[in-house]
Design an enzyme around this catalytic site. Structure first.
Site, PDB file in Angstrom:
ATOM      1  N   CYS A 136       0.826  -1.353  -0.025  1.00  0.00           N
ATOM      2  CA  CYS A 136      -0.275   0.300  -0.231  1.00  0.00           C
ATOM      3  C   CYS A 136       1.326   1.238   0.034  1.00  0.00           C
ATOM      4  O   CYS A 136       0.339   2.068   0.030  1.00  0.00           O
ATOM      5  CB  CYS A 136      -1.124  -0.220   1.317  1.00  0.00           C
ATOM      6  SG  CYS A 136      -0.181  -1.135   2.815  1.00  0.00           S
ATOM      7  N   HIS A 252      -2.117   6.941   4.054  1.00  0.00           N
ATOM      8  CA  HIS A 252      -0.754   6.387   4.665  1.00  0.00           C
ATOM      9  C   HIS A 252      -0.394   7.802   4.280  1.00  0.00           C
ATOM     10  O   HIS A 252      -1.102   8.012   2.913  1.00  0.00           O
ATOM     11  CB  HIS A 252      -0.466   5.108   4.115  1.00  0.00           C
ATOM     12  CG  HIS A 252      -1.169   4.058   4.897  1.00  0.00           C
ATOM     13  ND1 HIS A 252      -1.369   3.804   5.520  1.00  0.00           N
ATOM     14  CD2 HIS A 252      -0.460   2.538   4.243  1.00  0.00           C
ATOM     15  CE1 HIS A 252      -1.452   2.304   5.798  1.00  0.00           C
ATOM     16  NE2 HIS A 252      -0.186   1.780   4.908  1.00  0.00           N
TER      17      HIS A 252
HETATM   18  N1  LIG Z   1      -4.801  -2.690   5.089  1.00  0.00           N
HETATM   19  C1  LIG Z   1      -4.053  -2.714   3.913  1.00  0.00           C
HETATM   20  O1  LIG Z   1      -4.185  -1.520   3.927  1.00  0.00           O
HETATM   21  C2  LIG Z   1      -4.058  -3.605   2.971  1.00  0.00           C
HETATM   22  C3  LIG Z   1      -3.234  -3.221   1.748  1.00  0.00           C
HETATM   23  C4  LIG Z   1      -2.778  -3.615   0.748  1.00  0.00           C
HETATM   24  C5  LIG Z   1      -2.702  -5.017   0.828  1.00  0.00           C
HETATM   25  N2  LIG Z   1      -3.180  -5.658   2.125  1.00  0.00           N
HETATM   26  C6  LIG Z   1      -3.026  -6.870   1.542  1.00  0.00           C
HETATM   27  O2  LIG Z   1      -4.276  -7.352   1.803  1.00  0.00           O
HETATM   28  C7  LIG Z   1      -4.899  -8.656   2.949  1.00  0.00           C
HETATM   29  C8  LIG Z   1      -5.756  -8.022   3.836  1.00  0.00           C
HETATM   30  O3  LIG Z   1      -5.629  -7.346   4.783  1.00  0.00           O
HETATM   31  P1  LIG Z   1      -6.895  -6.830   5.907  1.00  0.00           P
HETATM   32  O4  LIG Z   1      -5.723  -5.602   5.885  1.00  0.00           O
HETATM   33  O5  LIG Z   1      -8.066  -6.504   4.746  1.00  0.00           O
HETATM   34  O6  LIG Z   1      -7.096  -7.665   6.501  1.00  0.00           O
HETATM   35  P2  LIG Z   1      -8.042  -7.633   7.437  1.00  0.00           P
HETATM   36  O7  LIG Z   1      -8.496  -6.739   7.895  1.00  0.00           O
HETATM   37  O8  LIG Z   1      -7.446  -8.807   8.926  1.00  0.00           O
HETATM   38  O9  LIG Z   1      -8.695  -8.912   7.189  1.00  0.00           O
HETATM   39  C9  LIG Z   1      -9.059 -10.283   6.849  1.00  0.00           C
HETATM   40  C10 LIG Z   1      -9.577 -10.941   5.784  1.00  0.00           C
HETATM   41  O10 LIG Z   1      -9.279 -12.472   5.831  1.00  0.00           O
HETATM   42  C11 LIG Z   1      -9.929 -12.896   5.980  1.00  0.00           C
HETATM   43  N3  LIG Z   1      -9.550 -14.576   6.571  1.00  0.00           N
HETATM   44  C12 LIG Z   1      -8.634 -15.007   7.645  1.00  0.00           C
HETATM   45  N4  LIG Z   1      -8.022 -16.299   7.665  1.00  0.00           N
HETATM   46  C13 LIG Z   1      -8.852 -16.849   6.417  1.00  0.00           C
HETATM   47  C14 LIG Z   1      -9.068 -17.935   5.832  1.00  0.00           C
HETATM   48  N5  LIG Z   1      -7.812 -18.826   6.476  1.00  0.00           N
HETATM   49  N6  LIG Z   1      -9.885 -18.130   5.051  1.00  0.00           N
HETATM   50  C15 LIG Z   1     -10.824 -17.111   5.015  1.00  0.00           C
HETATM   51  N7  LIG Z   1     -10.816 -16.126   4.548  1.00  0.00           N
HETATM   52  C16 LIG Z   1      -9.374 -15.570   5.629  1.00  0.00           C
HETATM   53  C17 LIG Z   1     -11.088 -12.354   6.776  1.00  0.00           C
HETATM   54  O11 LIG Z   1     -12.088 -13.136   7.187  1.00  0.00           O
HETATM   55  P3  LIG Z   1     -12.750 -13.184   9.053  1.00  0.00           P
HETATM   56  O12 LIG Z   1     -13.338 -11.758   8.591  1.00  0.00           O
HETATM   57  O13 LIG Z   1     -13.517 -14.317   8.995  1.00  0.00           O
HETATM   58  O14 LIG Z   1     -11.590 -13.234  10.134  1.00  0.00           O
HETATM   59  C18 LIG Z   1     -11.388 -11.163   6.345  1.00  0.00           C
HETATM   60  O15 LIG Z   1     -12.685 -10.931   5.433  1.00  0.00           O
HETATM   61  C19 LIG Z   1      -3.421  -9.146   3.470  1.00  0.00           C
HETATM   62  O16 LIG Z   1      -2.708  -9.903   2.163  1.00  0.00           O
HETATM   63  C20 LIG Z   1      -2.993  -7.636   3.839  1.00  0.00           C
HETATM   64  O17 LIG Z   1      -1.492  -7.564   3.393  1.00  0.00           O
HETATM   65  C21 LIG Z   1      -3.643  -5.058   3.599  1.00  0.00           C
END
Ligand SMILES: NC(=O)c1ccc[n+]([C@@H]2O[C@H](COP(=O)([O-])OP(=O)(O)OC[C@H]3O[C@@H](n4cnc5c(N)ncnc54)[C@H](OP(=O)(O)O)[C@@H]3O)[C@@H](O)[C@H]2O)c1
Length: 346
Positions: A136, A252
């Site tokens: 990001c 950010h």
């Molecule tokens: N946040 C950012 O700014 C950002 C930017 C770029 C990239 N990313 C990447 O994007 C991805 C998601 O990040 P996020 O920030 O959205 O995280 P998050 O808010 O913690 O959400 C994680 C998601 O993954 C699901 N999940 C967890 N374990 C799983 C499993 N075993 N099977 C299926 N789904 C599962 C969760 O479901 P539940 O709700 O059921 O737990 C939730 O929907 C990560 O790889 C992160 O590195 C994030």
């Protein structure tokens, strides 16, 4: 005519997944949704998400169901991406990965459409059914640095980041809220020893994003360096990065110092930045903060000035919604780029 697709979102309940859903409702893309399939962890199975008049029940990701999609956006753990993406790609299902699982794989394009979208196709054929979307910080940085590279040539980037807690996911947003309430009520910070951050984040800044290696660089700093070079297609670019987590919820920001091959020419750079649809340039006396860019799609550049450290160079400030262009929007624009080009080619 708009392309209609069956879209899967793995991680639909997370902050990135929710931003994808919000954008599908509010932003005009050159495709429309025939069917949405939503996936999350076991904790969310059976919950229902409303998308217009559709009530969509969350599923646990599995190949049989995912294989019914034309495109799947992976926005959960890298382990989940590694488990499902290779098999889906073999079935010619386009997988856009938001995790870091495939970003450093030389066979997998790492794409910011405005910068290097053309690598998605080779001889008019899709170059890979696995497409990685960068970190990001890298997405907004690469968009702006690419303009500087085109106009002045780029030798060095020195970057200091100010990263909001939503960059760590929904759990970290809850921790900042809880710690802030405790701090304001003069209570002990129960979350200070959280597994998310090594130190308390409320009313603090933490110069540590992810693990530290033996030389003292963090995992986030390494990702920013490696991925920026890959997106800009410049393995000789010299980068120094310090990543800092700050107690903001979304958005950010970063300070960037560029050493350039030719001298800074203010009017030339301003004109080139303003030509980019993805960039918004502030007037010299204005600047944008993370809170102001929350919910906005552009990359905001302000405080543009000559650098006093280099004979050729400039410094500036970038702010960008990490959940929009830093994550969800970039993934959806990759889908749009692929579908538009495929439609053109019949
Ligand atoms: N946040 C950012 O700014 C950002 C930017 C770029 C990239 N990313 C990447 O994007 C991805 C998601 O990040 P996020 O920030 O959205 O995280 P998050 O808010 O913690 O959400 C994680 C998601 O993954 C699901 N999940 C967890 N374990 C799983 C499993 N075993 N099977 C299926 N789904 C599962 C969760 O479901 P539940 O709700 O059921 O737990 C939730 O929907 C990560 O790889 C992160 O590195 C994030």
């Amino acid at each position: 005519m708009k392309k209609q697709l069956t879209l899967g979102i793995v991680g639909a309940t997370g902050v990135v997944g929710q931003s994808v859903l919000e954008l599908l409702k509010t932003h005009k893309f050159k495709f429309s949704i025939k069917q949405l399939k939503l996936y999350a962890s076991q904790n969310s199975i059976g919950k229902v998400i409303q998308f217009y008049d559709q009530s969509i029940t969350l599923e646990s990701p599995n190949i049989a169901s995912l294989a019914k999609c034309d495109v799947v956006i992976f926005a959960s753990d890298a382990a989940i991406s590694r488990k499902f993406i290779p098999d889906l790609a073999k079935k010619n299902i386009v997988c856009i990965d938001k995790s870091s699982a495939f970003r450093s794989d030389p066979q997998v394009p790492l794409v910011v459409p405005e910068v290097n979208g053309s690598i998605l196709f080779t001889n008019n054929n899709i170059s890979s059914y696995i497409v990685a979307s960068p970190n990001c910080i890298v997405i907004p940085l690469a968009i702006v640095a690419n303009v500087v590279k085109d106009i002045l040539g780029l030798k060095t980037l020195i970057v200091s980041t100010y990263q909001s807690v939503s960059g760590t996911g929904s759990g970290a947003v809850d921790i900042l809220l809880k710690e802030s309430k405790e701090f304001l009520n003069a209570q002990d910070l129960t979350c200070a020893k959280s597994v998310v951050y090594p130190k308390s984040i409320a009313f603090n800044v933490i110069p540590f994003v992810e693990s530290l290696d033996k030389e003292g660089h963090t995992g986030e700093e390494k990702k920013i360096k490696d991925e920026t070079k890959k997106v800009l297609g410049d393995s000789f670019l010299s980068l120094d990065v310090t990543s800092v987590r700050v107690p903001t919820f979304v958005g950010h920001a970063m300070s960037v110092v560029c050493e350039t091959k030719t001298k800074y020419e203010k009017e030339k750079i301003l004109a080139a930045l303003k030509q980019q649809k993805a960039i918004k340039v502030s007037t010299p006396t204005n600047f944008m903060t993370p809170r102001e860019v929350h919910g906005k799609n552009e990359v905001f550049v302000s405080r543009i000035r000559a650098s006093e450290a280099f004979s050729g160079g400039l410094s500036f400030w970038i702010a960008c919604d990490n959940l929009r262009k830093g994550a969800a929007l970039n993934a959806l624009q990759i889908v749009e780029y692929i579908l538009t080009k495929r439609t053109k080619n019949g």
